[in-house]
Design a protein around this motif. Structure first.
Motif, PDB file in Angstrom:
ATOM      1  N   ILE A 137      38.573  -8.926   0.709  1.00 52.74           N
ATOM      2  CA  ILE A 137      39.672  -8.062   0.266  1.00 52.74           C
ATOM      3  C   ILE A 137      39.614  -6.720   0.990  1.00 52.74           C
ATOM      4  N   GLU A 138      38.442  -6.123   1.011  1.00 45.79           N
ATOM      5  CA  GLU A 138      38.282  -4.794   1.612  1.00 45.79           C
ATOM      6  C   GLU A 138      38.611  -4.791   3.104  1.00 45.79           C
ATOM      7  N   THR A 139      38.290  -5.869   3.791  1.00 46.32           N
ATOM      8  CA  THR A 139      38.484  -5.928   5.241  1.00 46.32           C
ATOM      9  C   THR A 139      39.746  -6.703   5.640  1.00 46.32           C
ATOM     10  N   HIS A 140      40.486  -7.150   4.639  1.00 41.77           N
ATOM     11  CA  HIS A 140      41.702  -7.941   4.889  1.00 41.77           C
ATOM     12  C   HIS A 140      41.378  -9.176   5.731  1.00 41.77           C
ATOM     13  N   SER A 141      40.244  -9.779   5.441  1.00 40.24           N
ATOM     14  CA  SER A 141      39.767 -10.936   6.201  1.00 40.24           C
ATOM     15  C   SER A 141      40.087 -12.240   5.491  1.00 40.24           C
ATOM     16  N   ARG A 142      40.119 -13.272   6.271  1.00 38.59           N
ATOM     17  CA  ARG A 142      40.158 -14.628   5.736  1.00 38.59           C
ATOM     18  C   ARG A 142      38.713 -15.031   5.512  1.00 38.59           C
ATOM     19  N   ILE A 143      38.443 -15.692   4.395  1.00 39.65           N
ATOM     20  CA  ILE A 143      37.079 -16.130   4.111  1.00 39.65           C
ATOM     21  C   ILE A 143      37.068 -17.641   3.960  1.00 39.65           C
ATOM     22  N   GLU A 144      36.130 -18.257   4.645  1.00 42.25           N
ATOM     23  CA  GLU A 144      35.912 -19.697   4.535  1.00 42.25           C
ATOM     24  C   GLU A 144      34.459 -19.912   4.143  1.00 42.25           C
ATOM     25  N   TRP A 145      34.256 -20.718   3.117  1.00 47.15           N
ATOM     26  CA  TRP A 145      32.916 -20.998   2.612  1.00 47.15           C
ATOM     27  C   TRP A 145      32.408 -22.321   3.145  1.00 47.15           C
ATOM     28  N   TYR A 146      31.106 -22.379   3.392  1.00 49.41           N
ATOM     29  CA  TYR A 146      30.480 -23.578   3.942  1.00 49.41           C
ATOM     30  C   TYR A 146      29.166 -23.858   3.245  1.00 49.41           C
ATOM     31  N   GLY A 147      28.891 -25.136   3.049  1.00 47.48           N
ATOM     32  CA  GLY A 147      27.564 -25.548   2.627  1.00 47.48           C
ATOM     33  C   GLY A 147      26.631 -25.465   3.822  1.00 47.48           C
ATOM     34  N   TYR A 148      25.346 -25.619   3.588  1.00 51.98           N
ATOM     35  CA  TYR A 148      24.367 -25.455   4.659  1.00 51.98           C
ATOM     36  C   TYR A 148      24.649 -26.382   5.840  1.00 51.98           C
ATOM     37  N   ASP A 149      24.830 -27.661   5.581  1.00 51.23           N
ATOM     38  CA  ASP A 149      25.036 -28.618   6.678  1.00 51.23           C
ATOM     39  C   ASP A 149      26.313 -28.320   7.461  1.00 51.23           C
ATOM     40  N   GLU A 150      27.364 -27.921   6.765  1.00 50.74           N
ATOM     41  CA  GLU A 150      28.606 -27.547   7.439  1.00 50.74           C
ATOM     42  C   GLU A 150      28.392 -26.322   8.331  1.00 50.74           C
ATOM     43  N   MET A 151      27.635 -25.361   7.809  1.00 51.35           N
ATOM     44  CA  MET A 151      27.362 -24.147   8.568  1.00 51.35           C
ATOM     45  C   MET A 151      26.570 -24.459   9.836  1.00 51.35           C
ATOM     46  N   ILE A 152      25.577 -25.326   9.713  1.00 53.00           N
ATOM     47  CA  ILE A 152      24.772 -25.700  10.884  1.00 53.00           C
ATOM     48  C   ILE A 152      25.620 -26.458  11.907  1.00 53.00           C
ATOM     49  N   ALA A 153      26.547 -27.283  11.425  1.00 54.95           N
ATOM     50  CA  ALA A 153      27.440 -27.994  12.342  1.00 54.95           C
ATOM     51  C   ALA A 153      28.317 -27.011  13.117  1.00 54.95           C
ATOM     52  N   LEU A 154      28.740 -25.926  12.451  1.00 49.65           N
ATOM     53  CA  LEU A 154      29.567 -24.911  13.108  1.00 49.65           C
ATOM     54  C   LEU A 154      28.770 -23.993  14.023  1.00 49.65           C
ATOM     55  N   ILE A 155      27.566 -23.622  13.559  1.00 48.99           N
ATOM     56  CA  ILE A 155      26.732 -22.666  14.296  1.00 48.99           C
ATOM     57  C   ILE A 155      25.309 -23.245  14.383  1.00 48.99           C
ATOM     58  N   PRO A 156      25.079 -24.192  15.284  1.00 56.27           N
ATOM     59  CA  PRO A 156      23.775 -24.864  15.351  1.00 56.27           C
ATOM     60  C   PRO A 156      22.583 -23.917  15.509  1.00 56.27           C
ATOM     61  N   SER A 157      22.769 -22.792  16.174  1.00 56.23           N
ATOM     62  CA  SER A 157      21.657 -21.860  16.373  1.00 56.23           C
ATOM     63  C   SER A 157      21.193 -21.217  15.064  1.00 56.23           C
ATOM     64  N   ASN A 158      22.008 -21.273  14.027  1.00 53.99           N
ATOM     65  CA  ASN A 158      21.598 -20.710  12.738  1.00 53.99           C
ATOM     66  C   ASN A 158      20.407 -21.458  12.131  1.00 53.99           C
ATOM     67  N   ARG A 159      20.193 -22.682  12.546  1.00 52.29           N
ATOM     68  CA  ARG A 159      19.051 -23.455  12.034  1.00 52.29           C
ATOM     69  C   ARG A 159      17.741 -22.715  12.319  1.00 52.29           C
ATOM     70  N   ASP A 160      17.696 -21.974  13.421  1.00 56.87           N
ATOM     71  CA  ASP A 160      16.483 -21.226  13.789  1.00 56.87           C
ATOM     72  C   ASP A 160      16.249 -20.002  12.910  1.00 56.87           C
ATOM     73  N   PHE A 161      17.297 -19.513  12.249  1.00 56.17           N
ATOM     74  CA  PHE A 161      17.205 -18.277  11.483  1.00 56.17           C
ATOM     75  C   PHE A 161      17.334 -18.468   9.976  1.00 56.17           C
ATOM     76  N   PHE A 162      17.981 -19.549   9.585  1.00 56.08           N
ATOM     77  CA  PHE A 162      18.262 -19.775   8.167  1.00 56.08           C
ATOM     78  C   PHE A 162      17.721 -21.123   7.728  1.00 56.08           C
ATOM     79  N   PRO A 163      16.712 -21.131   6.857  1.00 57.40           N
ATOM     80  CA  PRO A 163      16.176 -22.397   6.369  1.00 57.40           C
ATOM     81  C   PRO A 163      17.157 -23.060   5.395  1.00 57.40           C
ATOM     82  N   ASN A 164      17.040 -24.341   5.230  1.00 59.43           N
ATOM     83  CA  ASN A 164      17.850 -25.080   4.268  1.00 59.43           C
ATOM     84  C   ASN A 164      17.222 -24.897   2.892  1.00 59.43           C
ATOM     85  N   CYS A 165      17.795 -24.003   2.096  1.00 60.21           N
ATOM     86  CA  CYS A 165      17.249 -23.690   0.771  1.00 60.21           C
ATOM     87  C   CYS A 165      18.398 -23.255  -0.135  1.00 60.21           C
TER      88      CYS A 165
END
Length: 160
Positions: A86-114
């Protein structure tokens, strides 16, 4: 159901004073926190989490073993993301862990599945930089760690 639709359902529950399946811990305290989608309300989220941390000293595994507590944490995460959107007038899309990793594979190195990464979001198209955000991790840090400079408001502020 896509995570974004689930997020919207949780926010409807919060807005309408209802409870999701499994209940909602701290429902009265949420109501007293005046969560009005303002930037200032993020400091009230921090204060609520501080009260729970100091009064209850919740043990992580025990706390998240109760669905009502999980629902409480999800409500806060989805709320924080929505405030930033709301504050930034942004569109927000939510993702589960596996969806997020599919979109940004390099995140696996920084974000554990928890639990803390079980819901993540991407903010885009707004007036600020947007990007990848893990508000549930900010909630967990504030709830379980006594680190005053690690706040929900500070984490959200990185996107505003």
């Amino acid at each position: 159901m896509p995570i974004t639709e689930i997020a919207n359902k949780y926010l409807e529950v919060l807005h309408n004073g209802e409870e999701p399946d499994g209940g909602l811990s701290f429902k009265k305290a949420l109501g007293q926190s005046r969560l009005d989608y303002s930037i200032e309300s993020l400091s009230r989220v921090d204060a609520l989490l501080d009260q729970i941390r100091t009064r209850l000293r919740p043990a992580y595994n025990e706390f998240i073993s109760h669905q009502a507590n999980v629902n409480f944490l999800y409500v806060l995460a989805f709320y924080i993301g929505k405030v930033v959107a709301i504050e930034t007038h942004s569109r927000i899309e939510w993702y589960g862990y596996d969806e997020m990793i599919a979109l940004i594979p390099s995140n696996r190195d920084f974000f554990p599945n928890c639990f803390g990464t079980s819901v993540t979001c991407i903010l885009s198209g707004g007036t600020k930089k947007g990007g990848f955000f893990v508000p549930l991790a900010a909630v967990e840090t504030r709830l379980y760690d006594d680190v005053p400079d690690k706040s929900v408001a500070f984490s959200a502020g990185a996107f505003m």
